[in-house]
Design an enzyme around this catalytic site. Structure first.
Site, mmCIF file in Angstrom:
data_model
loop_
_atom_site.group_PDB
_atom_site.id
_atom_site.type_symbol
_atom_site.label_atom_id
_atom_site.label_comp_id
_atom_site.label_asym_id
_atom_site.label_seq_id
_atom_site.Cartn_x
_atom_site.Cartn_y
_atom_site.Cartn_z
ATOM 1 N N GLY A 1 0.809 -1.211 0.000
ATOM 2 C CA GLY A 1 0.000 0.000 0.000
ATOM 3 C C GLY A 1 0.838 1.255 0.000
ATOM 4 O O GLY A 1 0.494 2.259 -0.643
ATOM 5 N N SER B 1 -5.407 5.807 5.342
ATOM 6 C CA SER B 1 -4.680 7.045 5.615
ATOM 7 C C SER B 1 -3.559 7.260 4.609
ATOM 8 O O SER B 1 -3.092 8.384 4.420
ATOM 9 C CB SER B 1 -4.100 7.019 7.029
ATOM 10 O OG SER B 1 -3.134 5.986 7.163
ATOM 11 N N GLU C 1 -3.882 -2.644 11.661
ATOM 12 C CA GLU C 1 -2.897 -3.646 11.249
ATOM 13 C C GLU C 1 -2.607 -4.668 12.354
ATOM 14 O O GLU C 1 -2.056 -5.735 12.091
ATOM 15 C CB GLU C 1 -1.610 -2.961 10.813
ATOM 16 C CG GLU C 1 -0.906 -2.202 11.911
ATOM 17 C CD GLU C 1 0.065 -1.164 11.342
ATOM 18 O OE1 GLU C 1 1.228 -1.186 11.753
ATOM 19 O OE2 GLU C 1 -0.350 -0.356 10.509
ATOM 20 N N ARG D 1 0.279 -10.736 7.623
ATOM 21 C CA ARG D 1 -0.291 -10.734 8.975
ATOM 22 C C ARG D 1 -1.073 -12.022 9.263
ATOM 23 O O ARG D 1 -1.218 -12.418 10.422
ATOM 24 C CB ARG D 1 -1.207 -9.529 9.166
ATOM 25 C CG ARG D 1 -0.558 -8.184 8.891
ATOM 26 C CD ARG D 1 0.228 -7.666 10.051
ATOM 27 N NE ARG D 1 0.820 -6.373 9.749
ATOM 28 C CZ ARG D 1 1.958 -5.917 10.216
ATOM 29 N NH1 ARG D 1 2.662 -6.671 11.054
ATOM 30 N NH2 ARG D 1 2.432 -4.738 9.886
#
Length: 431
Positions: A100, A175, A318, A390
């Site tokens: 990202g 963001s 996250e 993750r």
């Protein structure tokens, strides 16, 4: 090619370990952008070397920036990077992978180049939210050809400068959509004023990181609520020292909670803008003893089971996969909210977590903006990871207490923590 399944190791005793962490991905990739746009060379000390940061370095090299190893610093596990700004130019091709930070931070830089810059990434990257930043770049004077998709792939047709000015954006998806515009803004002719209109922007800590690092580089930045202003002007060439990646501490510190043991992460900063710092309060709420001292941050598990968690994770999304794994092992129900935006991350993390926890016998359900997880005995099985680093880390946490978990494609951790499985095994090894 995906790597073979990894058998997640079971903890045979309370863990007792000190786990050093590599540098922050978020800080490394911001430092790379700011150094590439600076008026003089700079250096990045203890950068993270992972797929995401290597992709960013390669993208900047393709545009004419010098990014070279500068010899290992004393005691450092990786070489520093020396950054030599150059004239930004195309034609160039940029691979964002599934990062990202690359897909959102690089296009505004590409707009400053002379020539065409083609941007694409992994198949899943083409599904991630990009429309707002493409529209914003056009409003600021850049030419972007995306075939009307509002997504990757697209071509930025740079003219060597961007007018800049005021722009309105809906950054509720990430963001990074704001950060990408702010990081390049000092080089825009008029700077930029970004105004967010829409649901709240997630991960305010990452925006604070962007603003803070811009100011450290000499930029004039104002941040007022949902409005950010960056004045035009030169950025300083400087040394950036990268903090340990605190989000990547989640699974290691969580191991102390699961096993009733102790884990210390050295060099935990006393003040930071990293979202991972929230682990201190979140793990305390689940029953851990958390302390910070000269040796770093230490977490000790309660030794007799631990509680579930009710938390709004909007600012620290996250951390959700590892926290969800902990909640699946907890002794009471959990409710994690404020994270609807995770449906647009590396995978739809909410759907993935529900599918994989329930596939091991758990009881998890999606909420409109989060997850509800109730205690239930788990069993072994294949844990699918959806090319999401993750998810590998979440599976490892479950494997501490559940024999027989086979983790699909553990190599996907190369995105942010290439040495993860070795570190995990080392943490569990008897002293």
């Amino acid at each position: 090619m995906p790597t073979p399944h990894w058998s997640a190791p079971v903890a045979r005793a309370p863990v007792d370990a000190t786990v050093p962490l590599p540098g922050s991905k978020s800080m490394t990739n911001r430092a790379l952008i700011l150094a590439a746009l600076a008026a003089a060379p700079g250096r990045i000390v203890r950068p993270l070397r992972s797929r995401d940061t290597d992709l960013m370095a390669a993208a900047l090299r393709a545009l004419g920036t010098g990014v070279a190893e500068d010899g290992p610093a004393t005691g450092a596990a990786v070489a520093d990077w020396r950054i030599v700004p150059g004239e930004l130019r195309g034609p160039a091709t940029v691979d964002t992978g599934l990062a990202g930070t690359v897909m959102r931070f690089l296009p505004p830089v590409a707009a400053l180049a002379s020539g065409e810059v083609s941007v694409d990434g992994d198949p899943r990257a083409r599904e991630r939210p990009m429309g707002p930043i493409i529209a914003a770049l056009r409003a600021l004077g850049a030419a972007v050809d995306d075939g009307g998709r509002g997504a990757l792939p697209f071509t930025v047709r740079g003219t060597g400068s961007v007018n800049g000015g005021e722009v309105v954006i809906d950054a509720s998806g990430s963001s990074q959509l704001v950060s990408g515009l702010l990081l390049a803004a000092p080089r825009f002719e008029k700077g930029v004023e970004v105004r967010h209109e829409g649901p709240p922007v997630p991960s305010a800590a990452h925006l604070a990181m962007t603003v803070g690092m811009l100011r450290e580089a000499g930029a004039a930045v104002e941040a007022e609520g949902n409005v950010w202003r960056v004045a035009p002007g030169p950025l300083e060439g400087r040394d950036w020292t990268i903090e340990p990646d605190l989000s990547n501490a989640a699974q290691f510190l969580g191991a102390a909670l699961v096993t009733g043991g102790r884990v210390t992460v050295p060099d935990w900063p006393s003040a930071t803008t990293q979202p991972g710092d929230a682990l201190r309060g979140l793990l305390t709420a689940m029953g851990a003893e958390v302390s910070r001292g000269p040796d770093g941050l230490t977490v000790r598990g309660p030794g007799g089971g631990f509680a579930g968690l009710e938390a709004d994770l909007h600012e620290v999304g996250e951390l959700t996969p590892v926290l969800a794994a902990l909640c699946a092992l907890a002794g009471s129900p959990s409710r994690l909210t404020g994270i609807a935006h995770l449906r647009g991350h590396e995978t739809d993390r909410l759907a993935a977590l529900v599918a994989e926890i329930n596939g091991l016998g758990g009881d998890a359900a999606e909420l409109p903006d989060g997850l509800e997880i109730r205690p239930r005995p788990l069993h072994g099985g294949v844990f699918h990871t959806y090319d999401d680093h993750r998810m590998v880390m979440a599976a490892a946490v479950l494997g501490l207490a559940v024999p027989g978990i086979e983790v699909e494609n553990p190599g996907t951790v190369g995105k942010t923590l290439p040495d993860f499985t070795r570190q995990w095994a080392s943490m569990l090894a008897p002293a």
